[in-house]
Design a protein around this motif. Structure first.
Motif, short mmCIF file in Angstrom:
data_model
loop_
_atom_site.label_atom_id
_atom_site.label_comp_id
_atom_site.label_asym_id
_atom_site.label_seq_id
_atom_site.Cartn_x
_atom_site.Cartn_y
_atom_site.Cartn_z
N LEU A 43 0.83 -1.20 0.00
CA LEU A 43 0.00 0.00 0.00
C LEU A 43 0.86 1.25 0.00
N CYS A 69 0.28 5.66 0.67
CA CYS A 69 -0.65 6.69 1.10
C CYS A 69 -0.28 7.99 0.39
N ARG A 70 -1.31 8.66 -0.12
CA ARG A 70 -1.09 9.94 -0.79
C ARG A 70 -2.29 10.84 -0.56
N ALA A 120 -5.47 12.82 -1.53
CA ALA A 120 -6.50 12.51 -2.51
C ALA A 120 -6.58 13.60 -3.57
N ASP A 165 -10.35 11.06 -7.41
CA ASP A 165 -10.50 9.95 -6.47
C ASP A 165 -11.85 9.94 -5.77
N CYS A 168 -13.54 7.10 -3.42
CA CYS A 168 -13.60 7.35 -1.98
C CYS A 168 -15.01 7.09 -1.45
N VAL A 209 -5.73 8.96 0.71
CA VAL A 209 -6.16 7.64 0.25
C VAL A 209 -5.03 6.64 0.40
N CYS A 268 -3.67 3.40 -1.48
CA CYS A 268 -3.80 2.80 -2.80
C CYS A 268 -3.01 1.49 -2.89
N GLY A 289 -2.80 1.12 -8.11
CA GLY A 289 -3.28 2.49 -7.97
C GLY A 289 -4.72 2.60 -7.53
N GLU A 290 -5.37 1.47 -7.28
CA GLU A 290 -6.77 1.48 -6.87
C GLU A 290 -6.91 1.98 -5.43
N VAL A 291 -7.98 2.74 -5.17
CA VAL A 291 -8.22 3.27 -3.83
C VAL A 291 -8.81 2.17 -2.95
#
Length: 230
Positions: free
Chosen positions: A3, A5-6, A8, A12, A16, A51, A53, A57-59
């Motif tokens: 995973l 974290c970035r 959003a 997105d 979300c 988010v 990911c 790259g999927e949330v």
């Protein structure tokens, strides 16, 4: 599961929203048409939405972090969730670790969040990671539901046993009558009283554990919290 974290992005937001599908949080708090989308967009615009990911790259998870959202004192986790297909796979642990890492970078020694009384699984997760119950707010968001205020000390020097009501029954630090305060101030102070279990003779009596010295309390909606959480 790998995973990252970035922060959003606007793109997105649909994903979300999907994170909270089929969740009790959605049913209890965001079931009104557009309520969740509006809340998430507000968080995005405030720079508070993050988010988690997966490798493609999927949330898979979402959290809202308010840098000084806990009464202006330290970071507050306002919302957290994992996508239906990712629940039970460590997304919650990952986001909480990221939340705490952000707080440390900010220089904060404590973090806080609230969790509903019906969300026992989340409560167990938070407690396993060192969060402890500071107090409860009955009917804070929804009638009939209590919100548990949980806190965690990130610095070893600041850690101690959780407060209990018994701490607030010995030494009165200061009493502040609410006569003449604006209505919003009364409400904020009332919430403080719910947390510290200290109400007497029409005055709000703030009691601080292990701090017998008297404090002067100036008027203002945040003062009660500042006294309680120092």
């Amino acid at each position: 599961m790998e995973l990252i974290c970035r922060a959003a992005a606007q793109a997105d937001l649909p994903a979300c929203c999907n994170v909270f599908a089929d969740s009790e949080i959605y049913e209890r708090y965001f079931s009104a048409p557009g309520a969740l989308a509006r809340s998430l967009e507000n968080a995005l615009n405030a720079g508070e939405l993050y988010v988690a990911c997966g490798s493609a790259g999927e949330v898979l998870g979402v959290m809202r972090v308010r840098a000084k959202g806990f009464c202006g004192l330290y970071p507050y986790l306002a919302l957290i969730g994992a996508a239906p297909r990712a629940r039970g796979r460590g997304v919650g642990h990952f986001l909480l670790a990221e939340f705490e890492a952000m707080a440390r970078v900010q220089g904060a020694g404590r973090v806080a969040l609230m969790v509903s009384d019906f969300n026992e699984k989340a409560q167990a997760l938070y407690r396993s990671l060192g969060y402890w119950e500071l107090g409860r707010l009955p009917d804070a968001v929804r009638k009939g539901v209590s919100e548990l205020v949980l806190r965690k000390d990130l610095c070893p020097a600041a850690s101690h046993a959780p407060y209990s009501p018994s701490f607030f029954t010995s030494t009165t630090v200061h009493s502040y009558k609410v006569d003449g305060l604006p209505e919003f101030s009364k409400k904020a102070l009332a919430n403080c009283v719910r947390l510290c279990h200290a109400v007497s003779s029409g005055a709000f009596a703030f009691r601080l554990p292990r701090r017998p010295a008297r404090r002067n309390i100036a008027s203002g909606w945040r003062i009660g919290y500042e006294v309680l959480y120092l």
